[in-house]
Design a protein around this motif. Structure first.
Motif, PDB file in Angstrom:
ATOM      1  N   ALA A  91       0.737  -1.296   0.006  1.00  0.00           N
ATOM      2  CA  ALA A  91      -0.107  -0.001   0.077  1.00  0.00           C
ATOM      3  C   ALA A  91       0.731   1.335   0.079  1.00  0.00           C
ATOM      4  O   ALA A  91       0.475   2.309  -0.664  1.00  0.00           O
ATOM      5  CB  ALA A  91      -1.031  -0.086   1.061  1.00  0.00           C
ATOM      6  N   ARG A  94       2.002   1.773  -3.322  1.00  0.00           N
ATOM      7  CA  ARG A  94       1.083   2.393  -4.421  1.00  0.00           C
ATOM      8  C   ARG A  94       0.819   3.812  -4.110  1.00  0.00           C
ATOM      9  O   ARG A  94       0.645   4.773  -5.115  1.00  0.00           O
ATOM     10  CB  ARG A  94      -0.200   1.481  -4.058  1.00  0.00           C
ATOM     11  CG  ARG A  94      -1.455   1.843  -5.047  1.00  0.00           C
ATOM     12  CD  ARG A  94      -2.687   1.330  -4.778  1.00  0.00           C
ATOM     13  NE  ARG A  94      -2.353  -0.312  -4.964  1.00  0.00           N
ATOM     14  CZ  ARG A  94      -2.364  -1.126  -4.059  1.00  0.00           C
ATOM     15  NH1 ARG A  94      -2.272  -0.981  -2.825  1.00  0.00           N
ATOM     16  NH2 ARG A  94      -2.088  -2.441  -4.303  1.00  0.00           N
ATOM     17  N   ARG A  97       3.987   5.863  -5.386  1.00  0.00           N
ATOM     18  CA  ARG A  97       3.984   5.837  -6.948  1.00  0.00           C
ATOM     19  C   ARG A  97       2.974   6.879  -7.389  1.00  0.00           C
ATOM     20  O   ARG A  97       3.072   7.617  -8.591  1.00  0.00           O
ATOM     21  CB  ARG A  97       3.442   4.463  -7.545  1.00  0.00           C
ATOM     22  CG  ARG A  97       3.254   4.277  -9.075  1.00  0.00           C
ATOM     23  CD  ARG A  97       4.719   4.113  -9.643  1.00  0.00           C
ATOM     24  NE  ARG A  97       5.456   5.551  -9.872  1.00  0.00           N
ATOM     25  CZ  ARG A  97       6.519   5.655 -10.077  1.00  0.00           C
ATOM     26  NH1 ARG A  97       7.633   4.644 -10.064  1.00  0.00           N
ATOM     27  NH2 ARG A  97       7.312   6.817 -10.245  1.00  0.00           N
ATOM     28  N   TYR A 126       3.663  -6.421  -4.401  1.00  0.00           N
ATOM     29  CA  TYR A 126       4.428  -5.015  -4.628  1.00  0.00           C
ATOM     30  C   TYR A 126       4.602  -4.713  -6.122  1.00  0.00           C
ATOM     31  O   TYR A 126       4.556  -3.420  -6.440  1.00  0.00           O
ATOM     32  CB  TYR A 126       5.997  -5.386  -4.506  1.00  0.00           C
ATOM     33  CG  TYR A 126       6.172  -5.281  -2.712  1.00  0.00           C
ATOM     34  CD1 TYR A 126       5.701  -4.222  -1.983  1.00  0.00           C
ATOM     35  CD2 TYR A 126       6.644  -6.504  -1.924  1.00  0.00           C
ATOM     36  CE1 TYR A 126       5.838  -4.456  -0.539  1.00  0.00           C
ATOM     37  CE2 TYR A 126       6.885  -6.485  -0.765  1.00  0.00           C
ATOM     38  CZ  TYR A 126       6.482  -5.510   0.135  1.00  0.00           C
ATOM     39  OH  TYR A 126       6.639  -5.462   1.311  1.00  0.00           O
ATOM     40  N   ARG A 128       2.418  -5.208  -8.672  1.00  0.00           N
ATOM     41  CA  ARG A 128       1.119  -4.469  -9.061  1.00  0.00           C
ATOM     42  C   ARG A 128       1.142  -2.917  -8.327  1.00  0.00           C
ATOM     43  O   ARG A 128       0.548  -2.006  -9.194  1.00  0.00           O
ATOM     44  CB  ARG A 128      -0.083  -5.352  -8.544  1.00  0.00           C
ATOM     45  CG  ARG A 128      -0.256  -6.576  -9.187  1.00  0.00           C
ATOM     46  CD  ARG A 128      -1.660  -7.032  -9.164  1.00  0.00           C
ATOM     47  NE  ARG A 128      -2.013  -7.422  -7.555  1.00  0.00           N
ATOM     48  CZ  ARG A 128      -1.382  -8.737  -7.287  1.00  0.00           C
ATOM     49  NH1 ARG A 128      -0.835  -9.619  -7.625  1.00  0.00           N
ATOM     50  NH2 ARG A 128      -1.729  -8.782  -5.644  1.00  0.00           N
ATOM     51  N   ALA A 129       1.686  -2.850  -7.237  1.00  0.00           N
ATOM     52  CA  ALA A 129       1.658  -1.601  -6.682  1.00  0.00           C
ATOM     53  C   ALA A 129       2.539  -0.445  -7.323  1.00  0.00           C
ATOM     54  O   ALA A 129       2.414   0.896  -7.097  1.00  0.00           O
ATOM     55  CB  ALA A 129       1.936  -1.531  -5.237  1.00  0.00           C
ATOM     56  N   GLY A 130       3.395  -0.918  -7.881  1.00  0.00           N
ATOM     57  CA  GLY A 130       4.269  -0.062  -8.756  1.00  0.00           C
ATOM     58  C   GLY A 130       5.674   0.000  -8.568  1.00  0.00           C
ATOM     59  O   GLY A 130       6.497   0.958  -8.891  1.00  0.00           O
TER      60      GLY A 130
END
Length: 222
Positions: A91, A94, A97, A126, A128-130
């Motif tokens: 989180a 994300r 990013r 991680y 997917r979060a950027g």
């Protein structure tokens, strides 16, 4: 291959590392009790020194977990990358990013202790979060992380790397003489380079140009 030298505290160290052929310089901020921890103003000054070399990219290395504060600090200093040490959650990546310009790279450190990585199950999250790339580092048996001098097992590194779709840097007790211990890592398509602190330091404890040059030659030249 990138060579990242971590923990500069003086302009002389930054220039010496650049002249020795390194590519990245790690600047600590928000590392409580860290031997190279910098206030924000000093961080900005050394990041400017790195830019002035025409070679080095600067990396904000932090244990911080406040995305807005980290983004402000990175913007104020003009650092190129942010390296998240510690056990921050996806989180935070994300949120960070969303706060950062696209060109600022986010590096998430994955810690390996006794052959096991507690964040392994979060690698996909991680990404997917950027997260742009990972750094694999050794934690000590008592849980200390960052500049521990402990070395990772080559097969453990390669197995973790197989779970990623991002490139990775290797850290943990790397020296100019132990490159040959990491055959599987060096051959992995995701391997991007190394991150070194202790082995780049001279007798006075400062980052040393000659020792950095030894590392660059050893790791960049098969």
């Amino acid at each position: 291959m990138f060579v990242k030298i971590c923990g500069a505290t003086t302009a002389q160290e930054v220039r010496a590392v650049a002249e020795a052929g390194a590519d990245l310089i790690g600047l600590w901020h928000g590392v409580p009790g860290g031997h190279a921890n910098l206030p924000a103003g000093r961080l900005a000054g050394l990041a400017a020194e790195a830019r002035a070399t025409g070679r080095l990219r600067s990396v904000l290395v932090t244990f911080g977990s406040d995305a807005a504060a980290l983004a402000r600090t990175a913007a104020g200093a003009g650092t190129d990358w942010i390296q998240l040490h510690g056990y921050q959650r996806p989180a935070l990546v994300r949120a960070l990013r969303a706060e950062l310009p696209e060109w600022v790279r986010i590096v998430k450190v994955l810690h390996v202790r006794d052959g096991s990585c507690p964040e392994a199950s979060l690698i996909a999250a991680y990404e997917r979060a950027g997260t742009d790339l990972f750094l694999l580092d050794a934690a000590t048996p008592d849980g200390r992380v960052g500049s521990t001098g402990h070395t990772l097992d080559d097969r453990t590194v390669a197995a973790l790397a197989d779970r990623m779709t991002r490139s990775f840097l290797l850290a943990g007790g790397l020296r100019h003489a132990n490159r040959d211990r990491f055959g599987a890592t060096l051959e992995h398509p995701g391997f991007l380079g190394i991150d070194v602190d202790s082995a780049a330091r001279g007798d006075a404890g400062l980052l040393d140009g000659a020792r950095t040059a030894d590392l660059v030659r050893a790791w960049k030249t098969p």
